[in-house]
Design a protein around this motif. Sequence first.
Motif, short mmCIF file in Angstrom:
data_model
loop_
_atom_site.label_atom_id
_atom_site.label_comp_id
_atom_site.label_asym_id
_atom_site.label_seq_id
_atom_site.Cartn_x
_atom_site.Cartn_y
_atom_site.Cartn_z
N GLY A 142 0.83 -1.21 0.00
CA GLY A 142 0.00 0.00 0.00
C GLY A 142 0.86 1.26 0.00
O GLY A 142 0.56 2.23 -0.68
N LEU A 143 1.94 1.24 0.79
CA LEU A 143 2.85 2.38 0.81
C LEU A 143 3.53 2.59 -0.54
O LEU A 143 3.70 3.72 -1.00
N VAL A 144 3.91 1.49 -1.20
CA VAL A 144 4.54 1.59 -2.52
C VAL A 144 3.57 2.23 -3.52
O VAL A 144 3.95 3.10 -4.30
N VAL A 145 2.30 1.82 -3.47
CA VAL A 145 1.30 2.38 -4.38
C VAL A 145 1.13 3.88 -4.10
O VAL A 145 1.08 4.70 -5.03
N GLU A 146 1.05 4.24 -2.83
CA GLU A 146 0.91 5.66 -2.48
C GLU A 146 2.11 6.47 -2.96
O GLU A 146 1.95 7.57 -3.51
N LEU A 147 3.31 5.94 -2.76
CA LEU A 147 4.51 6.65 -3.18
C LEU A 147 4.59 6.78 -4.70
O LEU A 147 5.04 7.82 -5.21
N ARG A 148 4.12 5.76 -5.42
CA ARG A 148 4.10 5.87 -6.88
C ARG A 148 3.15 6.96 -7.34
O ARG A 148 3.44 7.68 -8.29
N LEU A 149 2.01 7.10 -6.65
CA LEU A 149 1.06 8.16 -6.99
C LEU A 149 1.66 9.54 -6.70
O LEU A 149 1.49 10.49 -7.48
N VAL A 150 2.37 9.64 -5.58
CA VAL A 150 3.01 10.91 -5.23
C VAL A 150 4.08 11.27 -6.27
O VAL A 150 4.16 12.40 -6.74
N VAL A 151 4.88 10.28 -6.68
CA VAL A 151 5.93 10.52 -7.67
C VAL A 151 5.32 10.92 -9.01
O VAL A 151 5.80 11.83 -9.69
N ALA A 152 4.21 10.27 -9.40
CA ALA A 152 3.55 10.61 -10.67
C ALA A 152 3.00 12.03 -10.62
O ALA A 152 3.12 12.79 -11.59
N ALA A 153 2.41 12.42 -9.49
CA ALA A 153 1.89 13.78 -9.34
C ALA A 153 3.02 14.79 -9.40
O ALA A 153 2.89 15.86 -10.02
N GLN A 154 4.14 14.47 -8.76
CA GLN A 154 5.29 15.39 -8.79
C GLN A 154 5.87 15.50 -10.20
O GLN A 154 6.27 16.58 -10.62
N ALA A 155 5.92 14.39 -10.93
CA ALA A 155 6.43 14.42 -12.31
C ALA A 155 5.54 15.30 -13.18
O ALA A 155 6.04 16.08 -14.01
#
Length: 107
Positions: free
Chosen positions: A16-29
Motif C-alpha cells: 500500500g505504501l509503494v502504491v501511495e509513493l508511486r502516486l506521489v511521484v507521478a503527481a510530482q512528475a
Amino acid sequence: MTPEQPPPSSYDELAGLVVELRLVVAAQAAAIERLEARIVEQDGEIAELKRRLAADSRNSSKPPSGDGLGKRPAPKSLRKASGRRGVGRAGPRAIPVADWSRSPTRT
C-alpha cells in the motif's frame, strides 16, 4: 528486537505504501512538466520584453520623442573639431589678432 524499532510491517501494508509513493511521484512528475513548460513560456516572454526595452528610434520605427530622457542625443555633426579658435568678426571693423596682445595706445 529492540524497543526503539517499530515492529516489521506486513506485506500488504508495504504494498500500500509503494502504491501511495508511486502516486506521489507521478503527481510530482506532472507538476515538474507543467513548471518546465511555464519556464519555457516565460523565457520567451522575457526575451520579447528585453527586445522591446532595447528598441529606440535608431533600431525601430519608434519616433525620437519616444526615446525618453535616459539616452544622450545623437551628435549633430560627424565632423571633427580642427582645434583652431575663431578669430572674431570679419569685415572692415575687424581687429587683427596681433593687435590684441599689445597694450592700448589710446583710451
